[in-house]
Design an enzyme around this catalytic site. Sequence first.
Site, mmCIF file in Angstrom:
data_model
loop_
_atom_site.group_PDB
_atom_site.id
_atom_site.type_symbol
_atom_site.label_atom_id
_atom_site.label_comp_id
_atom_site.label_asym_id
_atom_site.label_seq_id
_atom_site.Cartn_x
_atom_site.Cartn_y
_atom_site.Cartn_z
ATOM 1 C CG LEU A 7 -0.241 1.479 -3.256
ATOM 2 C CD1 LEU A 7 1.173 1.487 -3.847
ATOM 3 C CD2 LEU A 7 -0.265 0.699 -1.960
ATOM 4 C CG ASP A 8 -3.518 5.959 1.612
ATOM 5 O OD1 ASP A 8 -4.602 5.723 1.045
ATOM 6 O OD2 ASP A 8 -3.295 5.694 2.803
ATOM 7 N NE ARG A 9 -0.844 14.083 -4.112
ATOM 8 C CZ ARG A 9 -1.411 14.717 -5.131
ATOM 9 N NH1 ARG A 9 -2.680 14.512 -5.400
ATOM 10 N NH2 ARG A 9 -0.728 15.550 -5.877
ATOM 11 C CB VAL B 161 1.639 4.836 0.283
ATOM 12 C CG1 VAL B 161 2.244 3.433 0.366
ATOM 13 C CG2 VAL B 161 1.123 5.288 1.643
#
Length: 238
Positions: free
Chosen positions: A67-69, A71
Amino acid sequence: MDIEKEMSNYINPLYEDNHIIVAVKPPNIPTQGDITGDISFFENIKDYIKIKYNKKGNVFLGLVHRLDRPVSGVIVFAKTSKAASRLSEAIRDRKFEKTYYAVVNGILLEKECKLENYLIKKTNKLGNIAQVVFENTKNAKIAKLKYNVIKEDVIKNLSLLKIELETGRFHQIRVQLSNIGHVIYGDRKYGSYIKYDRNDVPLALFAKSLKFPHPTKDEEIYVEADLPSYNPWNIFNN
């Protein structure tokens, strides 16, 4: 201080067995280590396993998706090499079903829609970003998602969306929603116009559920998390 209890409360796995562990990543920490040197959720999970099971030496943990930072939401890690290999294969075979929820700026005219765009990844003063481009653009890749409007707040001019991905492109949800004029709340990188009281307002994008084949059992695992309780999610929690 009871370190084991503290780690268990922080990680609070939604599902765990000998082969996998599923937990909710908080916003604004990296899934794995990056150039910032900040402690990652991957390291948190390894510490949790080491403390809970009193493991000596190195703990194996397989990273199979990210997951993106900014998110938050549901993420699965492999606790064995066999599970890591089979989960990675399942992802390649598109056997992972991910559902996201997002709070976006504005009231959408189309309450249910499929978005298809061609994207490229590039770097500018904001760092790595995705950009919507024409189909014949060099290195462009197709991105597809479906959204449904779940709730709306006309007074605050915000909408809660359920999003199902058909592809898994870099920053796909963020750039595709921005492209139709409905930037995710808190997303400064893709043009949020909301004026925040603080600079640490989390991006309102949450990986709510995950469905995938168990790596060693003949069954499917379905895990769903509750939406966060902080702003702006609390606007829609009732």
